[in-house]
Design an enzyme around this catalytic site. Structure first.
Site, PDB file in Angstrom:
ATOM      1  CG  ASP A 203      77.035 -26.642  -8.808  1.00 23.82           C
ATOM      2  OD1 ASP A 203      76.212 -27.489  -9.199  1.00 23.82           O
ATOM      3  OD2 ASP A 203      77.179 -26.302  -7.623  1.00 23.82           O
TER       4      ASP A 203
ATOM      5  CG  HIS B 155      82.296 -26.953  -9.806  1.00 26.55           C
ATOM      6  ND1 HIS B 155      82.693 -27.765  -8.754  1.00 26.55           N
ATOM      7  CD2 HIS B 155      81.557 -25.955  -9.269  1.00 26.55           C
ATOM      8  CE1 HIS B 155      82.198 -27.247  -7.629  1.00 26.55           C
ATOM      9  NE2 HIS B 155      81.510 -26.163  -7.906  1.00 26.55           N
TER      10      HIS B 155
HETATM   11 ZN    ZN Z   1      79.139 -22.550  -8.084  1.00 26.88          ZN
END
Ligand code: ZN
Length: 471
Positions: A284, A428
Site C-alpha cells: 500500500d 507498505h
Molecule cells: Zn495506506
C-alpha cells in the site's frame, strides 16, 4: 443511664471518630472507567476489581489500557477491550506486553478446558494456563500446526515450555505435555509424539537421518494390527503394534502425500488457488522511491503482487505504474489522498475513489477492480461507493505491522510465520525496510510451497462492493 452504659457510649463515640479518621468517606475519587474499557469492566469487575489509575493511551496500534486491582483491560480499535489477569497476564507482560510477538488480547480468558486449563486468544497465537504444567505462549506457525491437530485436546496436549528457535534450516520447536511441535520454513509445522518420537529422537531428530517431519502421524487398524505412519524429509517412520518400528528411507518411500502438498504452477497456465497454496502480497501507499527496487525483486523471482496506489502519487510515477502493469502486477485503488474515508460524506468518498481510478487509467490504461480503504476504515457508505466504481473491498488476513516496526527481519518472520494458503498479506512499499525484506519473504514463502499471486488471482475474481480479507 448507668455508669457502665455511660462508659459504653463514650467508647462508642471514640470508635466513631477513629473510624471516620481511618476511612474518610470523601477521600480521592476513584479514577473513571469509561468507553469500551468501561463496558468490559462492567462485565469483569468481580474478577479484576476497581481501577488503580486513569486510562492511558498512545500504545502500539493506537491502543489504550487501564490497570485494576487484579488485572488490566487493553483496548484497540481492531481487538476491542479485553481484560487480562493472573498468570496469563504475567507471561504476556514478561514477553513485552502488547509490543511482544503475541500482540494484544483478542478475547478474554476462557476456562473450563481439559484438565482445568484456561486460555486466552491474542493477535498472534494464544496463551494457555494449566494448573500443573504452567502458563505458556503458543504462536506463529507452531500455533497453526498445533491448532490443526486439535490444540490442547490433541495427543500432545498443552505446552509445557516456550518455543525455541535457531534449529537447522531456521527451524523452531516447542515442547508439549506428550510430545513436540517442530517447524521449519522448508518442512512446515507438525506434531511428533509417542513411539515414533522416541525413534526419531534416538536418530538425532531434525539434524539426523530423517530431517524434519513433513506430516502429522496418521494411524489406522489393519487386521487387528494398529499401524501409525509419519513422513519426514528423508524417509518415513512407521510403528506397528505387532512389529514395533519399521522405517523406510526416502529413496524407497513411495511419493507421500505431503501435508500440505507442495505447490507447482502449471507451466504457462493460470494458477489454480483452489488446489495450490496461494498467497497474495499486497503493498500500500506507493508508488514511492523504493517501488522499482521491489519490482526488481519480484521480477527476478517470477512473483506477483498487488499494489494499492495513492492517486496523488500516480502522475509523478506513471512510468512505475506502467512497469507494474507490464510485469503482470495487479494495480489497486487506495484513495486519492489517503484520508480516513469513514470521516467523509458519500460525495467525498466517491471523488477519492473516482479520481484515483482516473489517474491510474491515465497513467497505465488499466482500470482497477480492487480497492483497499486507507487504515482499513470502512463502513456501508465506503463499500457502496466502491461498488459504484466497480471495485471490491480488499482487507487482509496477515498484518505485518511493517509501518510500525520498520525492521526487515521482523517483517519477514511475521510473513513466514503467519502466511496460510489463501492469505492476503499487508505491507507498505514506501518503507525501505519492507522492500529490503522482499527477497527473504519471496524465497521463504516459495520454500514453504506457496505460489505468489495477485489478489484477483487468489480470489478467482472479485465482486464489486464485496469485502474480502482472505481466500
Ligand atoms: Zn495506506
Amino acid at each position: 443511664m448507668t455508669a457502665s452504659t455511660r462508659r459504653w457510649v463514650r467508647a462508642g463515640g471514640i470508635l466513631v471518630v477513629l473510624l471516620a479518621l481511618l476511612f474518610p468517606t470523601h477521600a480521592t475519587a476513584a479514577p473513571p472507567v469509561t468507553g469500551a474499557i468501561g463496558d468490559t469492566w462492567q462485565r469483569v469487575r468481580p474478577m479484576i476489581g476497581d481501577p488503580l489509575e486513569p486510562q492511558f493511551c498512545g500504545l502500539q496500534q493506537g491502543g489504550c489500557a487501564q490497570r485494576f486491582q487484579r488485572g488490566s483491560i487493553y483496548w484497540t480499535q481492531r481487538t476491542g477491550a479485553q481484560e487480562i489477569r493472573g498468570a496469563i497476564r504475567d507471561v504476556w507482560g514478561a514477553n513485552g506486553w502488547e509490543r511482544g510477538i503475541s500482540g494484544y488480547p483478542t478475547s478474554g480468558e476462557f476456562c473450563g478446558l481439559r484438565e482445568g486449563g484456561c486460555g486466552q486468544r491474542f493477535q498472534n497465537g494464544n496463551i494457555y494456563f494449566h494448573p500443573r504444567l504452567g502458563t505458556h505462549r503458543v504462536f506463529g506457525a507452531i500455533f497453526d500446526g498445533w491448532a490443526r491437530v486439535g490444540w490442547e485436546t490433541s495427543t500432545i496436549g498443552y505446552p509445557v515450555a516456550g518455543e525455541s528457535c535457531g534449529l537447522a534450516g531456521r527451524g523452531c520447536s516447542q515442547r508439549f505435555a506428550n510430545g513436540f511441535m517442530y517447524w521449519s520454513p522448508a518442512s512446515g509445522s507438525f506434531a511428533v509424539t509417542g513411539r515414533i518420537l522416541d525413534h526419531w529422537a534416538a536418530n538425532g531428530r531434525q539434524a539426523g537421518r530423517y530431517g524434519y517431519p513433513t506430516s502429522n502421524e496418521s494411524c489406522r487398524t489393519e487386521g487387528g494390527v494398529r499401524i501409525c505412519d509419519q513422513n519426514y524429509q528423508r524417509g518415513r517412520i512407521t510403528w506397528r503394534s505387532d512389529r514395533g518400528i519399521v522405517t523406510q528411507s526416502a529413496a524407497t518411500t513411495t511419493p507421500v502425500t505431503r501435508d500440505p502438498a507442495p505447490a507447482r504452477s502449471q507451466p504457462g497456465g493460470r494458477v489454480d488457488c483452489s488446489v495450490q497454496r496461494c498467497v497474495a502480497l499486497t503493498y500500500d501507499d506507493g508508488p514511492g522511491v523504493h517501488t522499482n527496487r521491489l519490482l526488481d525483486t519480484l521480477g527476478r523471482n517470477d512473483a506477483k503482487a498487488t499494489f494499492f496506489l495513492v492517486g496523488d502519487r500516480v502522475p509523478a510515477n506513471a512510468a512505475t505504474v506502467r512497469r507494474m502493469r507490464d510485469m503482470g502486477m495487479e494495480i489497486g485503488n487506495h484513495s486519492r489522498s489517503h484520508p480516513t474515508l469513514t470521516g467523509l460524506g458519500s460525495a467525498g468518498i466517491r471523488s477519492q475513489l473516482a479520481d484515483t481510478q482516473g489517474r491510474i487509467r491515465a497513467a497505465a490504461g488499466v482500470t482497477p477492480t480492487v480497492f483497499r480503504p486507507p487504515y482499513g476504515a470502512r463502513n456501508a457508505t465506503v463499500d457502496s461507493a466502491a461498488r459504484e466504481q466497480g471495485l471490491s473491498v480488499i482487507m487482509w488476513s496477515v498484518d505485518t505491522m511493517d509501518w510500525r516496526d520498520r525492521n526487515s527481519s521482523t517483517v519477514t518472520s511475521r510473513v513466514l510465520n503467519q502466511a496460510q494458503p489463501g492469505s492476503i498479506i499487508l505491507m507498505h512499499d514506501i518503507h525501505s525496510t519492507t522492500v529490503d525484506a522482499a527477497p527473504a519473504i519471496v524465497s521463504g514463502l516459495k520454500a514453504k510451497g506457496f505460489v505468489l499471486v495477485t489478489v484477483s488471482e487468489l480470489l478467482n475474481g472479485t465482486d464489486p462492493g464485496r469485502v474480502y480479507s482472505a481466500r
